[in-house]
Design an enzyme around this catalytic site. Structure first.
Site, PDB file in Angstrom:
ATOM      1  N   HIS A 137      -2.622  -1.051  -3.294  1.00 14.79           N
ATOM      2  CA  HIS A 137      -3.775  -0.182  -3.037  1.00 14.79           C
ATOM      3  C   HIS A 137      -3.636   1.097  -3.856  1.00 14.79           C
ATOM      4  CE1 HIS A 137      -4.263  -2.116   1.220  1.00 14.79           C
ATOM      5  NE2 HIS A 137      -4.815  -2.856   0.274  1.00 14.79           N
ATOM      6  N   ASP A 194      -4.435  -4.923   6.138  1.00 15.46           N
ATOM      7  CA  ASP A 194      -4.876  -5.714   4.989  1.00 15.46           C
ATOM      8  C   ASP A 194      -3.758  -6.665   4.567  1.00 15.46           C
ATOM      9  OD1 ASP A 194      -6.548  -6.578   2.933  1.00 15.46           O
ATOM     10  OD2 ASP A 194      -5.762  -5.092   1.514  1.00 15.46           O
ATOM     11  N   SER A 204       0.853  -1.195   0.000  1.00 12.94           N
ATOM     12  CA  SER A 204       0.000   0.000   0.000  1.00 12.94           C
ATOM     13  C   SER A 204       0.885   1.239   0.000  1.00 12.94           C
ATOM     14  CB  SER A 204      -0.947  -0.031   1.203  1.00 12.94           C
ATOM     15  OG  SER A 204      -1.869   1.031   1.148  1.00 12.94           O
ATOM     16  N   THR A 205       0.823   2.057   1.044  1.00 18.92           N
ATOM     17  CA  THR A 205       1.583   3.303   1.081  1.00 18.92           C
ATOM     18  C   THR A 205       3.082   3.049   0.910  1.00 18.92           C
ATOM     19  OG1 THR A 205      -0.041   4.118   2.661  1.00 18.92           O
ATOM     20  CG2 THR A 205       1.966   5.411   2.408  1.00 18.92           C
ATOM     21  N   MET A 257      -0.027   1.093   5.309  1.00 16.45           N
ATOM     22  CA  MET A 257      -0.770   1.357   6.542  1.00 16.45           C
ATOM     23  C   MET A 257      -1.875   0.317   6.720  1.00 16.45           C
ATOM     24  SD  MET A 257      -1.340   3.306   9.163  1.00 16.45           S
ATOM     25  CE  MET A 257      -0.559   4.897   8.917  1.00 16.45           C
TER      26      MET A 257
END
Length: 353
Positions: free
Chosen positions: A201, A297, A175-176, A294
């Site tokens: 993401h 997930d 993600s991030t 973050m």
């Protein structure tokens, strides 16, 4: 409570007004200043420096990319991109992420006010996530002190790589900070490597531009996944934004299903959805890698993969932009090995660092 100080840079007065109202409602966030373009923003920065910058990328006088690069060289700061949902906007946003931006918040061409109000939670989460980012890992590779040049990772010796990798699957969730991290681990891979299925993401319409950019940089083929695509050696399939991607098996072959469905762990695509399908259909023939991001997930899905006999790897804290997703997977006991970013290509190839 320490407040996150935000500088908002957007040429739309409506966006500035609505975003400021959304952020100022939060007790831990304060919009310290707004600016209609980067030139005005630089003047504000000469007086006070924020914790996070929310930045439009298409603006007059100085574009957002030029401004972002200037900030990352002079004083690296977490930057959230507020970008339009257009093809051009997606391409520009990819440049921004490559230059060191943390997160994307999308905005349409029309109906800005109602859209931004509906997306308030996304915007607030993006700002909070950015405030926790390891800015050193956001700096473009060439700007990092002592950054090593990425060399090609050799294929497994003995000429048997293709026979071994036709059955092996590598599933990656991030993600991030993942856009830069994926570039770092995919560009060194040789053409002969296991098939990869990846969830990053990212909003709808941005994953295609992201895959195209990676494809232009990598020896392997990288593209946005389509429904029923075969998973093949030397191919990385990236889940489309706004859809879930699952692994399935038909006889000796793996393929992906790209489907609609509700958000899982506040995400679509969700890493957990992918990892659980990999656990079910690939089992011990798979490796799962959870990377910077973050939230949690992917942690439970990686645990399912471990129970099914798959190898499981987490990116280490020092090389993550945000150590949330790997940390949760480690806490759950889902991880066999914790590796720095530069050793993940070897994990993909089934080699020890």
């Amino acid at each position: 409570m320490r407040q996150i100080k935000v500088l908002l840079v957007d040429d739309s007065a409506v966006v500035r007004q609505v975003v400021q109202a959304i952020l100022d409602k939060e007790p831990d966030i304060q919009v310290m200043a707004t600016a209609a373009d980067p030139i005005f923003a630089l003047d504000k920065l000469s007086r006070a420096w924020p914790d996070v910058i929310v930045l439009d990328v298409e603006m007059p006088r100085m574009d957002g990319i030029t401004f972002l690069k200037k900030i990352m060289v002079e004083r690296p700061t977490p930057i959230v991109i507020c970008s339009s949902l257009t093809e051009k906007g997606a391409e520009t946003t990819m440049q921004a992420l490559a230059a060191g931006a943390v997160e994307i918040v999308t905005k349409p061409r029309f109906g800005l006010k109602s859209f931004l109000q509906e997306s308030a939670a996304t915007l607030v989460t993006a700002v909070r996530t950015a405030a926790q980012a390891n800015v050193r890992q956001l700096m473009p590779k060439a700007s990092r002190p002592g950054a090593p040049r990425q060399e090609a990772v050799p294929a497994s010796p003995g000429g048997h790589a293709m026979a071994r990798t036709t059955e092996r699957i590598v599933a990656i969730g991030t993600s991030t900070g993942g856009t830069q991290a994926l570039e770092a681990i995919l560009t060194p891979l040789p053409r002969v490597c296991p098939g990869l299925v990846i969830v990053q993401h990212m909003p709808e319409k941005f994953t295609a531009s992201f895959a195209e950019r990676l494809n232009s940089l990598c020896r392997i083929e990288v593209r946005e996944a389509r429904h029923n695509d075969r998973v093949l050696p030397g191919l990385a399939l990236i889940a489309p934004g706004g859809k879930h991607m699952l692994l399935k098996r038909s006889g000796a072959y793996y393929h992906v299903e790209v489907v609609d469905g509700p958000q899982v762990n506040r995400h679509r695509p969700s890493v957990d959805v992918l990892f659980r399908s990999v656990a079910r259909f690939a089992g011990k023939n798979a490796t799962g890698i959870i990377m910077t991001g973050m939230g949690d997930d992917g942690a439970r899905g990686l645990k399912d993969m471990a129970r099914a006999g798959a190898g499981t790897v987490a990116q280490d804290e020092a090389s993550c932009v945000v150590f949330g997703m790997p940390k949760e997977a480690i806490k759950l006991g889902a991880v066999d090995r914790v590796l720095p970013l530069q050793e993940l290509p070897l994990a993909i190839l089934g080699q020890k660092g």
